[in-house]
Enzyme design. Structure first.
Site, short mmCIF file in Angstrom:
data_model
loop_
_atom_site.label_atom_id
_atom_site.label_comp_id
_atom_site.label_asym_id
_atom_site.label_seq_id
_atom_site.Cartn_x
_atom_site.Cartn_y
_atom_site.Cartn_z
N GLU A 397 0.81 -1.22 0.00
CA GLU A 397 0.00 0.00 0.00
C GLU A 397 0.85 1.27 0.00
OE1 GLU A 397 -2.84 -3.14 1.44
OE2 GLU A 397 -0.75 -2.62 1.88
N HIS A 464 -12.13 -5.22 8.72
CA HIS A 464 -12.71 -4.93 7.41
C HIS A 464 -13.97 -4.07 7.52
CE1 HIS A 464 -10.33 -8.60 6.84
NE2 HIS A 464 -10.23 -8.28 5.56
#
Length: 658
Positions: A397, A464
């Site tokens: 990322e 999540h």
């Protein structure tokens, strides 16, 4: 030290000598000024000049270099007027950052130099992005990026090398192994004999170069760079050298053994090359003294210019306007022809139309290519736009966000998909310290949209399910967008991609397939920073965004006796304060609903703004409503208890009766 190289002419040797001498003489002057208190800080590169000068001379003038704060030779070789460098170091307007940053923390498109940030690592990924830009534009060019041996311990180093190798990017990773990361020696930084050995794990070519030998640096890098131009690929270059002064001057060098310092002083790159120039009869002592005198005169002349420049006058208006790149919104009206779409399909449609309009726009993310992303938003995009523009990324990322910054430097728009907004923590540093600050620092925009699938209500558990917009709303330089319905999701996304500033675009996963609406078929935009008044009322104001808009709507429909104004913020930064104040002044009561936990959330700031600007209009205390201050649980019953949705109805009724 062997400087013999039959491929170099006398003139080239003299040019190299002048190149390596200039930063040395500037440094010697700066150290005097530092002791006199005329500059505030200095990061010395004495003993390392051959690397910066040799690498820069090996690159073409239009090829990017990303130096560190010990690479003065990069700036002198790119022929930056010295008075501008001196102004930069003095924090004056003729520098490159309007006094907003110091030393070498700046970039300049004019000279194709992209300066570092103090966090070191992200610039390696930025070089990846510039290299990717060269490949996409079919340019035969190489990018050189510098770091130190200490920087190779950072995760960004490994991410950047991995991405560059997988994508075969034309980047030279130049590691100055100078013995110490501040005071920490190399044997406490890594446990391998050579940094160059690390290239093997990434399937990369590497070279070890004597960083104190200007001829070896120039000749080898020149040959390698030309090879990379013809056959794009990343190469790791380890330059063996030594830092003979402190990390910065105040640090000193007491931690360095005397015999080690003496060894490297004998290998001084300037003194030894000067002896070679004399012994080879390329120049005599008188000619060398003349060259030194001319450089010293140039330094004094340009110091006088910088010293006579007035100090910057603080102007709040200028400071605020430079946080973002100026962008004039062009309203593109929605077409009357509409199709009913799910929230997720509206986003996909917006991405597709943006890819068609901007023919170099790049989408990057994990599994976004053939797989179509974990939510299938980019399904079919590879077939339509190709793998050059729809790029699967490694799980890196930080490097990918940094690469997006590099693409922006090359004038290319990009969209980065975080697989889940929770994972943005792994790319947090380049977002808040690079993308957010870069325009304010040196007027380079970050033309990047980061898509953030977020939110609870789908049983995804603690890793999540976050709605973490508050991590970014407090960071000047970022724009934060959070739509609630399909039509606006498409229009806001298109506007975000048009905007040349960094945008965090939050997409609530619970809305993806549960919310439908009529969406205009054609390309259109919805202006950022403008709230939407969904319904008018007189009793109270409900201010919210994202999935919470639907929670509020459902409850208000159950209570027609409550005349409420419902405001969908849509954009959290910049915030539509005018719409908020207008509604509160009208109703006198307000409830601010958010899904995020309460402390530090945006509801707190909105509450403070209302208190400061609308206090005399209030008929009741401001009510903030948020989810529990816990991580987000997996179990359905626990998740329902966690969410502020379950508490909204009672809070609304209570406030209305106040």
């Amino acid at each position: 030290m062997n400087f013999d190289n039959h491929s170099l002419s006398k003139e080239q040797h003299i040019d190299l000598f002048k190149g390596i001498l200039k930063p040395r003489l500037i440094e010697e002057k700066m150290l005097v000024l530092l002791r006199q208190g005329k500059i505030s800080k200095w990061f010395s590169g004495i003993g390392q000049e051959a690397i910066a000068v040799g690498v820069t001379k090996a690159l073409k003038a239009d090829e990017y270099i990303l130096p560190m704060h010990r690479n003065l030779g990069v700036f002198t070789e790119r022929k930056i007027p010295l008075h501008r460098l001196f102004s930069q170091w003095q924090g004056k307007m003729d520098g490159f950052t309007k006094g907003r940053d110091r030393s070498f923390h700046f970039g300049t498109q004019e000279y194709k130099i992209i300066g570092m940030i103090s966090h070191l690592g992200p610039q390696l990924g930025v070089a990846d992005g510039i290299g990717l830009g060269h490949k996409l534009k079919k340019e035969k060019a190489v990018t050189a990026v510098f770091t130190g041996e200490g920087g190779t311990s950072e995760g960004d180093f490994h991410e950047a090398l991995n991405v560059a190798s997988v994508w075969q990017l034309p980047v030279l990773f130049c590691v100055e192994n100078n013995g110490y990361g501040l005071s920490t020696p190399t044997n406490e930084q890594f446990n391998c004999e050579h940094i160059a050995d690390k290239a093997l794990g990434y399937g990369m070519e590497s070279h070890i170069i004597d960083g104190n030998n200007i001829v070896e640096v120039f000749a080898q890098v020149n040959e390698i760079a030309e090879s990379v131009r013809q056959k794009p690929r990343p190469i790791l270059l380890e330059f063996k050298t030594f830092r003979r002064r402190g990390h910065e001057e105040a640090s000193g060098t007491k931690y360095v053994p005397d015999e080690l310092m003496e060894h490297w002083e004998k290998l001084d790159p300037v003194d030894n090359y000067e002896l070679f120039i004399l012994d080879s009869n390329f120049l005599n002592r008188e000619e060398i003294n003349l060259i030194k005198s001319e450089i010293k005169s140039e330094i004094d002349e340009h110091l006088k210019i910088a010293n006579e420049e007035l100090e910057i006058e603080a102007d709040e208006t200028i400071e605020l306007q430079d946080v973002y790149k100026l962008h004039e919104f062009k309203n593109q009206t929605p077409s009357s022809e509409k199709t009913e779409l799910r929230f997720i399909d509206a986003i996909s449609d917006g991405l597709k139309q943006s890819m068609e309009k901007h023919d170099d726009l790049v989408i990057m993310g994990q599994d976004v290519a053939e797989y179509g992303g974990v939510f299938k938003i980019t399904a079919g995009f590879v077939e339509k736009f190709g793998k050059e523009r729809v790029r699967n990324t490694p799980i890196c990322e930080s490097a990918i966000v940094s690469a997006a910054m590099g693409l922006s430097i090359k004038g290319i728009k990009s969209i980065v998909e975080m697989q889940f907004s929770d994972f943005v923590s792994s790319g947090f540093n380049p977002i808040v310290n690079y993308l957010a600050k870069v325009h304010y620092r040196w007027a380079q925009n970050a033309d990047v949209v980061i898509r953030m699938p977020c939110g609870a209500g789908v049983g995804a558990g603690p890793f999540h399910s976050q709605t973490n917009e508050a991590w970014f709303t407090k960071t000047p330089g970022l724009k934060v967008v959070y739509p609630s319905n399909p039509q606006e999701a498409k229009g806001l996304l298109l506007a975000s991609i048009e905007d040349p500033n960094p945008v965090l675009f939050f997409e609530h996963k619970a809305l993806y397939r549960s919310i439908r609406g009529e969406v205009s078929d054609d390309y259109f935009t919805v202006e950022l920073g403008k709230a939407n008044l969904i319904s008018e009322g007189n009793d109270l104001s409900v201010i919210t965004y994202g999935a919470s808009v639907h929670w509020a709507s459902e409850v208000l429909q159950k209570h027609p006796e409550i005349s409420a104004e419902l405001i969908d913020l849509r954009t959290l930064s910049p915030l539509d304060e005018e719409a908020i104040f207008k509604s509160v002044k009208k109703t006198g009561k307000v409830i601010i609903l958010q899904e995020d936990s309460i402390f530090g959330g945006i509801a707190s700031d909105i509450s403070a703004l209302i208190s400061e600007n609308c206090f005399e209009y209030l008929d009741a205390p401001i009510k903030r409503l948020a989810s529990l201050p816990t991580p987000i649980p997996f179990s359905k019953n626990l998740e329902e208890q966690y969410l502020s949705k379950s508490k909204f109805e009672n809070a609304l009724i209570t406030l209305n009766k106040y």
